[in-house]
Design a protein around this motif. Structure first.
Motif, PDB file in Angstrom:
ATOM      1  N   LEU B  85       0.825  -1.206   0.000  1.00 60.74           N
ATOM      2  CA  LEU B  85       0.000   0.000   0.000  1.00 60.74           C
ATOM      3  C   LEU B  85       0.860   1.257   0.000  1.00 60.74           C
ATOM      4  O   LEU B  85       0.645   2.176  -0.792  1.00 60.74           O
ATOM      5  CB  LEU B  85      -0.926   0.023   1.223  1.00 60.74           C
ATOM      6  N   HIS B  86       1.846   1.284   0.885  1.00 64.79           N
ATOM      7  CA  HIS B  86       2.652   2.496   0.964  1.00 64.79           C
ATOM      8  C   HIS B  86       3.460   2.723  -0.299  1.00 64.79           C
ATOM      9  O   HIS B  86       3.624   3.859  -0.746  1.00 64.79           O
ATOM     10  CB  HIS B  86       3.543   2.464   2.204  1.00 64.79           C
ATOM     11  N   GLU B  87       3.916   1.642  -0.899  1.00 68.35           N
ATOM     12  CA  GLU B  87       4.654   1.810  -2.153  1.00 68.35           C
ATOM     13  C   GLU B  87       3.731   2.294  -3.267  1.00 68.35           C
ATOM     14  O   GLU B  87       4.188   2.853  -4.250  1.00 68.35           O
ATOM     15  CB  GLU B  87       5.316   0.496  -2.563  1.00 68.35           C
ATOM     16  N   SER B  88       2.454   2.064  -3.090  1.00 73.09           N
ATOM     17  CA  SER B  88       1.498   2.502  -4.100  1.00 73.09           C
ATOM     18  C   SER B  88       0.893   3.853  -3.748  1.00 73.09           C
ATOM     19  O   SER B  88      -0.051   4.314  -4.388  1.00 73.09           O
ATOM     20  CB  SER B  88       0.374   1.466  -4.238  1.00 73.09           C
ATOM     21  N   GLY B  89       1.392   4.459  -2.690  1.00 71.88           N
ATOM     22  CA  GLY B  89       0.906   5.774  -2.323  1.00 71.88           C
ATOM     23  C   GLY B  89      -0.371   5.768  -1.500  1.00 71.88           C
ATOM     24  O   GLY B  89      -1.055   6.779  -1.393  1.00 71.88           O
ATOM     25  N   LEU B 306      -6.676  -5.584  -5.212  1.00 73.25           N
ATOM     26  CA  LEU B 306      -7.489  -4.449  -4.795  1.00 73.25           C
ATOM     27  C   LEU B 306      -7.094  -3.168  -5.511  1.00 73.25           C
ATOM     28  O   LEU B 306      -7.949  -2.439  -6.026  1.00 73.25           O
ATOM     29  CB  LEU B 306      -7.322  -4.252  -3.288  1.00 73.25           C
ATOM     30  N   LEU B 307      -5.807  -2.907  -5.543  1.00 79.22           N
ATOM     31  CA  LEU B 307      -5.345  -1.629  -6.071  1.00 79.22           C
ATOM     32  C   LEU B 307      -5.310  -1.580  -7.585  1.00 79.22           C
ATOM     33  O   LEU B 307      -5.423  -0.505  -8.180  1.00 79.22           O
ATOM     34  CB  LEU B 307      -3.953  -1.313  -5.501  1.00 79.22           C
ATOM     35  N   ASP B 308      -5.174  -2.724  -8.189  1.00 81.19           N
ATOM     36  CA  ASP B 308      -5.050  -2.747  -9.636  1.00 81.19           C
ATOM     37  C   ASP B 308      -6.219  -2.035 -10.334  1.00 81.19           C
ATOM     38  O   ASP B 308      -5.998  -1.155 -11.162  1.00 81.19           O
ATOM     39  CB  ASP B 308      -4.943  -4.192 -10.117  1.00 81.19           C
ATOM     40  N   PRO B 309      -7.454  -2.373  -9.980  1.00 82.33           N
ATOM     41  CA  PRO B 309      -8.588  -1.680 -10.644  1.00 82.33           C
ATOM     42  C   PRO B 309      -8.648  -0.205 -10.290  1.00 82.33           C
ATOM     43  O   PRO B 309      -9.290   0.569 -10.971  1.00 82.33           O
ATOM     44  CB  PRO B 309      -9.815  -2.412 -10.087  1.00 82.33           C
TER      45      PRO B 309
END
Lengths: 357, 357
Positions: B85-89, B306-309
């Motif tokens: 999550l943190h790497e994805s902001g 989760l984050l991909d979409p």
DNA sequence: CTGAAAGCGCTTACAG
DNA sequence: CTGAAAGCGCTTACAG
């Protein structure tokens, strides 16, 4: 979604009144409050945190920074903090540094925390000077748990690491051991700096008090993990005549050491006694003697100390734990004495007199 | 503090341009972007998350809900999720239910999550019907890890609990055991419902396949904790002739059982074999045989799915793990097949043939 | 590629 | 005790 205007309209009041009623401000008549609450409930209204935070200037969020959530002490601290924060209406933003320099920079060096949280709980994370500067510049309240460095104005909750280590070592001395090894923190791991230095200091002090000169060949540095303890014990054994006892700087290291000893055909405690620090929840399962430290209490106390000045309702008073200096509104630059929580020796099956006795 | 207007003024552009430049939108000329970045850096500008979220309508925050962060599986999952999550902001809001009904209600029943997060990761938390309704009403994307209930539209990542239990039991059968006890989940603990039922089902299936009728007196229910395992094993022993082997529904229970056996004067594995599920990081220290499950991978995969979409840059592709049905934009009400990650038998010292052999 | 302006949904003085 | 209005600090169409 339904917003404050909808509630205001249904209740027949202004949005200002809805805002006041919902937050429990005293300047609302009982009748009005009832109407507002009913309207809010009927519409299933939930305030928008973003809007509320922007307008109100506070985030009701606390950043909790730990080295590794999977380690016993940190997980336990976070659990305690989480409960307290949520019961106080605060959100918990978790930062697990995990030894990643990039993460560390982002959290500790940039202003990323600035308008994101109202306060910070920093666990076992000694800071480099520029980090102290950056954190101070944030001008946020904070508490430190078991950290090595002080952030000016931030209270600190911890145990007396030197004393804990002294007690552990003295326990081994009392059993009759004289060849007592120590498994300490990683010298390259600046993150664990102070804790392991303090624990080594206590170890050496106890030895000296018993008239024993600390033997560098019995002092191994490694990481604060199961693997770290395992490798350290293995190295200790590779160095020659094994010690009759090992004091590991934390339980996880002690557990790793126990495995290494077993793998080397040595029995605990018959051949080698082992003691750690923590009272990890598996210490009992492994029969590990240790110095118990109150992790939950440290977390709770830190959260209380932090939230109290922010005007949060707290369940129980904590005056008993606080140094006399606190409690008023001490100026931020007055160095605050740390809050030291007690530890205690827990003797289990991993420590016994040495064979020769 | 410095705000976007200050940066705009210094860079000689509008706030709209600053906003675009800072977020890396493509519609900004290289020269302008440089000027803006320089100005922002010079002023040590950090955007106000509250303002950005209110204006932009997204929080860049994910709620992670776990039963107890201090348990091995959950801590490990959170660690993996946190990094991703943190790497994805994204920010991570931690909710540790801790068996507290009140907390559970607040998180799962009220709209408190609504404008607070963009998505939810729900770990090992079977839901009651009204909770499913409330969560669905939130209209948020989510992923479930190792949960028992499906939330419509939320993908699920987990292991095959039945198969894992079957493998564990078969390992004991293969060693020659026939009196195999099972320590299962707490029947009163509706939170752990499905997992322990599935594991019991696998246990019974393996027995039956070997022509053994499951003996209710060898099946004890307890909690998914060290203490739970301890009490369960003690009860098992109190019931009469001890089993020659115990399959515990998780490693922590297995560890507690090992202590109970030792306290009763029974040796592992000479008198009683013990196997669990997890591959807890202390399983090796204790020599515990187990069925390893990939906790980190489950966390990572869930975060990715989760984050991909949500349009987040992800490091590696994960197509290999995903069922063919996903990957397009499946309508939310199409039941998605769970993503099942593999487990594997890890044989250590806690399992051996029964004495008679 | 860039700017002016509206708007996100609240809270807070201020006035009554 | 309550309301009208400004303002919190951004982002987003819209227009150019």
């Amino acid at each position: 979604m339904t917003k404050i205007d909808d509630v205001a309209r249904l209740a027949g009041v202004s949005t200002a009144t809805v805002s006041r009623a919902l937050r429990g401000l005293p300047t609302v008549s009982a009748a009005t409050r009832r109407r507002v609450l009913a309207a809010a409930e009927q519409l299933e209204y939930a305030v928008s945190p973003s809007a509320s935070r922007l307008a109100g200037g506070k985030t009701s969020t606390v950043a909790v920074v730990v080295p590794r959530i999977t380690r016993w002490f940190f997980g336990t601290v976070v659990e305690a903090v989480e409960e307290f924060l949520h019961e106080s209406g605060y959100d918990l933003l978790l930062y697990n540094l995990g030894g990643r320099e990039q993460t560390r920079q982002r959290v500790l060096r940039t202003g990323s925390l600035h308008k994101r949280v109202d306060a910070v709980i920093l666990v076992a994370t000694p800071l480099r000077p520029p980090e102290v500067t950056a954190l101070t510049a944030l001008d946020l309240p904070g508490v430190t748990i078991s950290s090595g460095t002080d952030v000016p104005g931030w209270p600190c909750v911890r145990i007396d690491d030197v004393a804990a280590a002294r007690t552990a070592t003295r326990h081994l001395l009392d059993l009759g051991h004289t060849r007592i090894a120590h498994i300490s923190g990683d010298p390259d791991d600046e993150l664990a700096f102070t804790t392991h230095l303090d624990r080594r200091r206590g170890y050496q002090a106890a030895l000296r008090a018993a008239g024993i000169r600390p033997d560098p060949s019995l002092d191994v540095e490694s990481q604060f993990t199961i693997d770290g303890g395992n490798r350290a014990a293995a190295e200790l054994l590779a160095r020659g005549e094994p010690p009759t006892a090992i004091f590991a700087a934390c339980d996880e290291m002690a557990m790793g050491a126990m495995t290494a000893l077993r793998d080397a055909g040595l029995r605990v405690p018959q051949d080698v006694s082992v003691i750690g620090i923590d009272d990890h929840d598996l210490a009992k399962v492994l029969g590990l003697s240790t110095i118990a430290q109150p992790a939950t209490e440290q977390g709770l106390l830190a959260a209380r100390i932090l939230l109290d000045p922010l005007g949060v309702r707290t369940a129980e008073p904590y005056a008993g734990h606080l140094p006399a200096q606190r409690g008023g509104d001490a100026p931020g630059d007055t160095p605050m004495p740390p809050v030291i929580l007690p530890t205690r020796l827990v003797v289990r099956e991993s420590t016994a007199p040495p064979r020769a006795h």
